[in-house]
Design a protein around this motif. Structure first.
Motif, PDB file in Angstrom:
ATOM      1  N   MET A   1      21.249 -27.103  95.848  1.00 59.31           N
ATOM      2  CA  MET A   1      20.918 -27.465  94.780  1.00 59.31           C
ATOM      3  C   MET A   1      20.114 -28.779  95.115  1.00 59.31           C
ATOM      4  O   MET A   1      20.484 -29.749  96.019  1.00 59.31           O
ATOM      5  CB  MET A   1      21.828 -27.720  93.756  1.00 59.31           C
ATOM      6  CG  MET A   1      21.989 -26.914  92.494  1.00 59.31           C
ATOM      7  SD  MET A   1      23.110 -27.253  91.336  1.00 59.31           S
ATOM      8  CE  MET A   1      23.985 -25.622  91.486  1.00 59.31           C
ATOM      9  N   ASP A   6      21.336 -31.980  90.088  1.00 64.69           N
ATOM     10  CA  ASP A   6      22.636 -32.386  90.042  1.00 64.69           C
ATOM     11  C   ASP A   6      22.600 -33.762  89.097  1.00 64.69           C
ATOM     12  O   ASP A   6      23.869 -33.791  88.677  1.00 64.69           O
ATOM     13  CB  ASP A   6      23.184 -32.748  91.464  1.00 64.69           C
ATOM     14  CG  ASP A   6      23.218 -31.423  92.262  1.00 64.69           C
ATOM     15  OD1 ASP A   6      23.517 -30.597  91.864  1.00 64.69           O
ATOM     16  OD2 ASP A   6      23.244 -31.454  93.507  1.00 64.69           O
ATOM     17  N   THR A  13      24.072 -21.960  82.071  1.00 61.78           N
ATOM     18  CA  THR A  13      25.289 -21.303  82.062  1.00 61.78           C
ATOM     19  C   THR A  13      25.588 -20.484  83.323  1.00 61.78           C
ATOM     20  O   THR A  13      26.489 -20.334  83.716  1.00 61.78           O
ATOM     21  CB  THR A  13      24.757 -19.789  81.045  1.00 61.78           C
ATOM     22  OG1 THR A  13      24.534 -20.201  79.727  1.00 61.78           O
ATOM     23  CG2 THR A  13      25.781 -18.719  80.944  1.00 61.78           C
ATOM     24  N   ALA A  14      24.248 -20.388  83.935  1.00 61.25           N
ATOM     25  CA  ALA A  14      24.604 -19.872  85.409  1.00 61.25           C
ATOM     26  C   ALA A  14      25.183 -20.859  86.448  1.00 61.25           C
ATOM     27  O   ALA A  14      26.113 -20.387  87.120  1.00 61.25           O
ATOM     28  CB  ALA A  14      23.133 -19.690  86.142  1.00 61.25           C
ATOM     29  N   GLU A  15      25.009 -22.113  86.182  1.00 65.86           N
ATOM     30  CA  GLU A  15      25.841 -23.266  86.762  1.00 65.86           C
ATOM     31  C   GLU A  15      27.344 -23.249  86.571  1.00 65.86           C
ATOM     32  O   GLU A  15      28.214 -23.285  87.415  1.00 65.86           O
ATOM     33  CB  GLU A  15      25.305 -24.627  86.693  1.00 65.86           C
ATOM     34  CG  GLU A  15      24.028 -24.758  87.208  1.00 65.86           C
ATOM     35  CD  GLU A  15      23.135 -26.184  86.866  1.00 65.86           C
ATOM     36  OE1 GLU A  15      22.366 -26.471  87.830  1.00 65.86           O
ATOM     37  OE2 GLU A  15      23.385 -26.470  85.729  1.00 65.86           O
ATOM     38  N   ALA A  17      28.995 -20.731  85.249  1.00 64.76           N
ATOM     39  CA  ALA A  17      29.455 -19.506  85.811  1.00 64.76           C
ATOM     40  C   ALA A  17      29.945 -19.642  87.074  1.00 64.76           C
ATOM     41  O   ALA A  17      31.167 -19.181  87.657  1.00 64.76           O
ATOM     42  CB  ALA A  17      28.468 -18.264  85.488  1.00 64.76           C
ATOM     43  N   ARG A  18      28.774 -20.106  88.069  1.00 65.41           N
ATOM     44  CA  ARG A  18      29.254 -20.592  89.134  1.00 65.41           C
ATOM     45  C   ARG A  18      30.589 -21.261  89.601  1.00 65.41           C
ATOM     46  O   ARG A  18      31.351 -21.117  90.391  1.00 65.41           O
ATOM     47  CB  ARG A  18      28.135 -21.034  90.000  1.00 65.41           C
ATOM     48  CG  ARG A  18      27.085 -19.972  90.691  1.00 65.41           C
ATOM     49  CD  ARG A  18      26.193 -20.741  91.730  1.00 65.41           C
ATOM     50  NE  ARG A  18      25.244 -21.850  91.268  1.00 65.41           N
ATOM     51  CZ  ARG A  18      24.406 -21.487  90.260  1.00 65.41           C
ATOM     52  NH1 ARG A  18      23.754 -20.591  90.011  1.00 65.41           N
ATOM     53  NH2 ARG A  18      23.552 -22.724  90.047  1.00 65.41           N
ATOM     54  N   LEU A  19      30.632 -22.326  88.870  1.00 63.52           N
ATOM     55  CA  LEU A  19      31.623 -23.299  88.777  1.00 63.52           C
ATOM     56  C   LEU A  19      33.286 -22.498  88.437  1.00 63.52           C
ATOM     57  O   LEU A  19      34.176 -22.771  89.053  1.00 63.52           O
ATOM     58  CB  LEU A  19      31.507 -24.300  87.842  1.00 63.52           C
ATOM     59  CG  LEU A  19      32.859 -25.619  87.605  1.00 63.52           C
ATOM     60  CD1 LEU A  19      32.825 -26.205  89.019  1.00 63.52           C
ATOM     61  CD2 LEU A  19      32.314 -26.268  86.664  1.00 63.52           C
ATOM     62  N   HIS A  21      33.772 -19.272  88.587  1.00 66.49           N
ATOM     63  CA  HIS A  21      33.565 -17.866  89.409  1.00 66.49           C
ATOM     64  C   HIS A  21      33.492 -16.810  88.451  1.00 66.49           C
ATOM     65  O   HIS A  21      34.254 -15.866  88.655  1.00 66.49           O
ATOM     66  CB  HIS A  21      34.781 -17.646  90.356  1.00 66.49           C
ATOM     67  CG  HIS A  21      35.228 -18.973  91.372  1.00 66.49           C
ATOM     68  ND1 HIS A  21      34.233 -18.876  92.581  1.00 66.49           N
ATOM     69  CD2 HIS A  21      35.513 -20.187  91.322  1.00 66.49           C
ATOM     70  CE1 HIS A  21      34.356 -20.196  93.269  1.00 66.49           C
ATOM     71  NE2 HIS A  21      35.307 -20.852  92.540  1.00 66.49           N
ATOM     72  N   LYS A  22      32.722 -16.953  87.628  1.00 65.48           N
ATOM     73  CA  LYS A  22      32.482 -15.827  86.435  1.00 65.48           C
ATOM     74  C   LYS A  22      30.966 -15.555  86.793  1.00 65.48           C
ATOM     75  O   LYS A  22      30.447 -16.121  87.273  1.00 65.48           O
ATOM     76  CB  LYS A  22      32.965 -16.212  85.186  1.00 65.48           C
ATOM     77  CG  LYS A  22      34.224 -17.057  84.969  1.00 65.48           C
ATOM     78  CD  LYS A  22      35.232 -15.766  84.476  1.00 65.48           C
ATOM     79  CE  LYS A  22      36.663 -16.533  84.248  1.00 65.48           C
ATOM     80  NZ  LYS A  22      37.609 -15.536  84.346  1.00 65.48           N
ATOM     81  N   THR A  23      30.699 -14.478  85.799  1.00 68.12           N
ATOM     82  CA  THR A  23      29.242 -13.993  85.499  1.00 68.12           C
ATOM     83  C   THR A  23      28.816 -14.877  84.458  1.00 68.12           C
ATOM     84  O   THR A  23      29.573 -14.992  83.593  1.00 68.12           O
ATOM     85  CB  THR A  23      29.328 -12.478  85.383  1.00 68.12           C
ATOM     86  OG1 THR A  23      29.753 -12.253  84.216  1.00 68.12           O
ATOM     87  CG2 THR A  23      29.646 -11.641  86.456  1.00 68.12           C
ATOM     88  N   PRO A  24      27.439 -14.771  84.630  1.00 67.01           N
ATOM     89  CA  PRO A  24      26.797 -15.584  83.490  1.00 67.01           C
ATOM     90  C   PRO A  24      27.170 -14.914  82.039  1.00 67.01           C
ATOM     91  O   PRO A  24      27.620 -15.539  81.025  1.00 67.01           O
ATOM     92  CB  PRO A  24      25.365 -15.714  83.495  1.00 67.01           C
ATOM     93  CG  PRO A  24      25.123 -15.774  85.134  1.00 67.01           C
ATOM     94  CD  PRO A  24      26.324 -14.711  85.606  1.00 67.01           C
TER      95      PRO A  24
END
Length: 72
Positions: A1, A6, A13-15, A17-19, A21-24
Motif C-alpha cells: 500500500m 496509509d 470498505t475493501a480496506e 474488509a481486509r482488516l 478478514h471478510k469480503t467487502p
C-alpha cells in the motif's frame, strides 16, 4: 500500500474488509445491520474513520467475555 493511502484518516470498505478478514460485501451487510463501525458515503464509496474503526475493535475486544477469560 502506498504511504498516501496509509496516511489517510479514512478506510475504504475493501480496506476494512481486509482488516477483518471478510469480503467487502460482508462488511456492507454488517454495516446495514448496525454491526460494523460507523461509516459514511462519499460518492459511491463508503468510508470509515480509522479512529472509529480502532474504537469499534477495542469495544468488541472488551466485550468478548470468552477472550477475557482466556487471557486471565
Amino acid at each position: 500500500m502506498s504511504e498516501t493511502i496509509d496516511a489517510s484518516p479514512f478506510m475504504t470498505t475493501a480496506e476494512l474488509a481486509r482488516l477483518l478478514h471478510k469480503t467487502p460485501n460482508a462488511v456492507l451487510i454488517m454495516r446495514h445491520r448496525g454491526q460494523a463501525p460507523r461509516g459514511f458515503r462519499s460518492g459511491k464509496e463508503v468510508l470509515f474513520r480509522r479512529t472509529a474503526v480502532e474504537a469499534w475493535l477495542k469495544a468488541r475486544e472488551e466485550a468478548d467475555v470468552l477472550g477475557q477469560r482466556a487471557a486471565a
